[in-house]
Design a protein around this motif. Structure first.
Motif, mmCIF file in Angstrom:
data_model
loop_
_atom_site.group_PDB
_atom_site.id
_atom_site.type_symbol
_atom_site.label_atom_id
_atom_site.label_comp_id
_atom_site.label_asym_id
_atom_site.label_seq_id
_atom_site.Cartn_x
_atom_site.Cartn_y
_atom_site.Cartn_z
ATOM 1 N N ALA A 32 40.237 -3.675 59.261
ATOM 2 C CA ALA A 32 41.078 -4.867 59.261
ATOM 3 C C ALA A 32 41.475 -5.240 60.683
ATOM 4 O O ALA A 32 41.460 -6.423 61.050
ATOM 5 N N ILE A 33 41.817 -4.253 61.491
ATOM 6 C CA ILE A 33 42.197 -4.570 62.869
ATOM 7 C C ILE A 33 40.977 -5.020 63.659
ATOM 8 O O ILE A 33 41.029 -5.968 64.447
ATOM 9 N N GLY A 34 39.837 -4.360 63.442
ATOM 10 C CA GLY A 34 38.624 -4.754 64.155
ATOM 11 C C GLY A 34 38.202 -6.163 63.829
ATOM 12 O O GLY A 34 37.873 -6.964 64.716
ATOM 13 N N GLU A 35 38.222 -6.506 62.538
ATOM 14 C CA GLU A 35 37.859 -7.873 62.144
ATOM 15 C C GLU A 35 38.871 -8.884 62.678
ATOM 16 O O GLU A 35 38.506 -10.001 63.055
ATOM 17 N N GLY A 36 40.133 -8.457 62.713
ATOM 18 C CA GLY A 36 41.156 -9.356 63.259
ATOM 19 C C GLY A 36 40.892 -9.664 64.721
ATOM 20 O O GLY A 36 41.010 -10.821 65.163
ATOM 21 N N LEU A 37 40.524 -8.642 65.494
ATOM 22 C CA LEU A 37 40.194 -8.862 66.910
ATOM 23 C C LEU A 37 39.030 -9.829 67.047
ATOM 24 O O LEU A 37 39.054 -10.744 67.887
ATOM 25 N N ALA A 38 37.992 -9.618 66.240
ATOM 26 C CA ALA A 38 36.812 -10.466 66.334
ATOM 27 C C ALA A 38 37.139 -11.900 65.961
ATOM 28 O O ALA A 38 36.760 -12.860 66.660
ATOM 29 N N LEU A 39 37.879 -12.062 64.864
ATOM 30 C CA LEU A 39 38.221 -13.410 64.398
ATOM 31 C C LEU A 39 39.111 -14.108 65.419
ATOM 32 O O LEU A 39 38.965 -15.311 65.674
ATOM 33 N N ALA A 40 40.019 -13.328 66.030
ATOM 34 C CA ALA A 40 40.924 -13.914 67.023
ATOM 35 C C ALA A 40 40.130 -14.487 68.188
ATOM 36 O O ALA A 40 40.410 -15.603 68.665
ATOM 37 N N ASN A 41 39.110 -13.752 68.652
ATOM 38 C CA ASN A 41 38.332 -14.273 69.763
ATOM 39 C C ASN A 41 37.375 -15.371 69.320
ATOM 40 O O ASN A 41 36.991 -16.223 70.130
ATOM 41 N N ALA A 42 36.974 -15.356 68.051
ATOM 42 C CA ALA A 42 36.153 -16.456 67.555
ATOM 43 C C ALA A 42 36.934 -17.761 67.593
ATOM 44 O O ALA A 42 36.392 -18.826 67.897
ATOM 45 N N MET A 43 38.241 -17.669 67.302
ATOM 46 C CA MET A 43 39.088 -18.867 67.379
ATOM 47 C C MET A 43 39.053 -19.442 68.795
ATOM 48 O O MET A 43 38.914 -20.638 69.007
ATOM 49 N N ARG A 44 39.204 -18.526 69.773
ATOM 50 C CA ARG A 44 39.171 -18.991 71.163
ATOM 51 C C ARG A 44 37.815 -19.591 71.517
ATOM 52 O O ARG A 44 37.746 -20.599 72.236
ATOM 53 N N ALA A 45 36.753 -18.942 71.029
ATOM 54 C CA ALA A 45 35.422 -19.443 71.347
ATOM 55 C C ALA A 45 35.205 -20.822 70.739
ATOM 56 O O ALA A 45 34.628 -21.714 71.375
#
Lengths: 91, 91, 91, 91, 91, 91, 91, 91, 91, 91, 91, 91, 91, 91
Positions: G27-40
């Motif tokens: 859950a934390i790993g996916e959250g990190l990825a999704l968070a940076n996808a938002m920025r991208a």
């Protein structure tokens, strides 16, 4: 497992734990200070004397907390009043 | 499980725990200092002498906290006054 | 579960715990130093000699804390004075 | 649960704990170093040889702390002096 | 709960704990390295070959610490000398 | 609570603990890598193929540490040599 | 508290612990990825397709570590070979 | 404290622990994602549709790990096969 | 300390632990999201509607993991099937 | 130590633990949100109304997780169904 | 160690633990908020009224979670229904 | 070990634990606030009055959580209703 | 192990734990404040008086939380009402 | 294991734990302060006097928390009122 033996064991364990725990903080604190001293030297190489003097006085102050732990360890191993009491026949 | 055996066991365990714990802080502290020394060298390559001299004096000071732990471990293994007492027939 | 057996077990467990714990700090500390050395090399490629020499001297100093732990582990396994005492018929 | 069995069990548990704990630090330390080597390569692609040579020598030094743990684990499993003592009829 | 059963249980538990703990560090370390390799590729797309070659050699070195743990787990499950001793009628 | 039952219980508990612990590191490591891949894609959208190929090869390498844990869990549940020994009438 | 009951209890506890621990990392790993996808996405809105496709393939790979835990939990609850053995009258 | 009672108690405790632990990761992961979605909306308000669609699909994927935990909790409370076995008179 | 009493005690303890642990993650996750929403509002005050709508939908999704915990707590206190079984005279 | 007394003790301990743990997350989460609201006010003082309204609605939502814990504590102290059952003569 | 004494002891311990744990979160949360309020004041000194009003309303909301803990502690010490029950002769 | 003695011991231990734990949070929170007040003073030296007034009011609010802990400690030592009950001959 | 001895032991242990734990927070908090005061002095050397006056008043406020712990330790060692009660012949 | 022996053992252990724990915080706090003092000296070398004077007064204040711990350790070892009571024949 009379009093003498138990006091001896507790002294041994506490002496090791005390210096083992007590070495973590000062070492990290001094590392932080030294790390920033490196940066300061790179930024103001003309003030080497001022910076290193303040650095080593400060590190000696930090080192003192490690020395408190070392002193307690040494007291517990070599000058333990509780051990002396029981060794001299105290009940 | 008389006093001699128990004192021996506690000494062994404490010696290992003490140096095991006590190596964490100094190693990380020295790593921080060395890491910033690298940056300082890259920033002021002309002051290599000043920077490395301060670095190694400071790291020796940090190393001293690891050496306290190593000294306590060695005392507990090879010069343990409690072990000596019981080994020489102390009650 | 006489003294000999217990001293042996405690020695085995302590030897493993000591090097297991003691490898964490030096490895992370050296990693930090090496990581910044990479940056320094990228920033000042002309000073490769100075940087790598300071780096490896510093890493050897950090490695020394891991070696203290390894030495204590080896002493506990192969030159354990407590084990020797009990193995030779000590009470 | 005689001495032989207990020494065996403690050896098994310690071997696993030692390498299990001891793999955490080196892996993270090497990861930090490699991560910054990537940045350095991107910043100074012309110095690939210098950077990768320093990187792999440094990583080998970090790897050595993991190898200490692996060596202790292997000694405890395949060349355990305490196990040998009890297996050969030692009391 | 004779020696054979206890050695079996300790082996099972240690095998799982060892690889369970030992997978944390390498995975995070490799993740850090891969994360920075992504940035390096975005910054220097012309040097893809150099970067990915260094990356995968380095990750293999980090992976080795996970493999040490996996090897110890496999030895404990399938080639455990202590289990073999007791299974063949050892006391 | 004979050997068979205890070996079964320890196997169940270890299988769950092993994959439960072992999933933390790979997931966070892959998350870090994927997070930076997102940034790299946003910075160099023309190199999508290079970036995603390196990303998925690297993530497969990280995933391998989780798979080690999964393999050990499966072995403990479905191909446990200790369980087989006791189930077939081993003492 | 015969074998059947104890195996049942251990299975219940392990199933919950396994998925409870194993949900944290993914859950934390996916959250990190999704968070940076938002920025991208905010940085390169024209490449939405490329970014979201890489994102969801990567997240599925991370999700797989959570699914390993879920599979082990389900096996322990509904297809537990140890439980089946004892339930069918195994000793 | 027969099997039925103990299985009931372990089920209750595990159900609560499982969802209690399992809610930490997803909530923090979703919080990270949502936090960066806020930044992305502030940076690219014209792409609200793309950003929120990707956000909610991703959050549903993260939520799924919390739902795995909730499902296991519900199974342990309301559809527990071990409880059913003992309640129907199983030994 | 019959089954009824023990089931009651375990239910009370689990209900409190579950919501106590389960409130940590969602509260921190929502705090992170709200904190960045503040920044987004300061940066794009003209898009208040879009930002707050996405924020509150997302926070409701995070809140749902806290509500899972609250639901399990309430079930354990007021609709506990294990308690009901034993209270109605189940063995 | 009959059921009534034990249920009372467990209720007291759980009530305190639940609110004690449950106050940590919301307080830190609200602190993060408020801290960024301060920054937002300093950056956009003209939008004070919009910012503070969103802030307090969001903080109320975070506060709700603390209130869940408080409600469970109050239920356990003043409206505990298990206590009521045993106090009214339940077995 | 009858019920009355045990309920008293558990109440004392829980009251202290509850406020001791519960003071950590609010104090850190308020510290974060106040720290950023200092920055906001330095950035927008003309809006002192708006900033401090929002700050103190928000800090009161954070303080409320500490007050929940204090209330539970006070109830457990001075208005404990379980203590009252046993003190008035309840079984 | 009658009730009076045990209530006394638990009160002593709880009083120390409560203030010992409870001093960590407020001290760190106040330190954060004071640290940023220093920065604010350096940035806006003309607004010293406004900044220090807000600072000390806020720190008093944070200090209040430490005072709650101190009050509970003092109540447990000097005005403990449970101690008074047993000291006056309560059963 | 009568009440007097046990109350004495618990008082000794609690006094040390209380000040040992309670020194961590204030020392780190004051360190943070002093660290930023250094920066503030370097940024606004003309305002030395204002900055140091606010600094030392604030540090005194932080120090107060350490003094609470020291006071409780001293009360437990030298003015312990529970010890006095039992020493004067209280039951 | 009479009162005298137990009070002695608890005093030894607490003295070591107290200074061991209590050295961590002050050392890190002073390290932070000294680290920033280095930066301040590099930024404002003309104000060396002002900076070092404030630094050492502040560090003395931080050191005081370590000295509280050292004082409590020394009291417990050399001026322990509980030990004196029992040594002089107190019951």
């Amino acid at each position: 497992m009379d009093n003498l033996g138990l006091v001896g064991m507790v002294s041994i364990f506490t002496a090791g734990l005390c210096i083992g725990l007590g070495a973590i903080g000062p070492a990290i604190g001094e590392g932080l200070a030294l790390a920033n001293a490196m940066r300061a030297l790179a930024q103001q190489p003309d003030k080497t004397n001022t910076i290193t003097r303040t650095l080593f006085v400060g590190m000696a102050l930090i080192e003192s907390t490690a020395i408190y732990c070392f002193v307690v360890s040494m007291i517990l191993i070599f000058a333990n009043p509780f051990w002396n009491h029981f060794q001299q026949g105290g009940a």
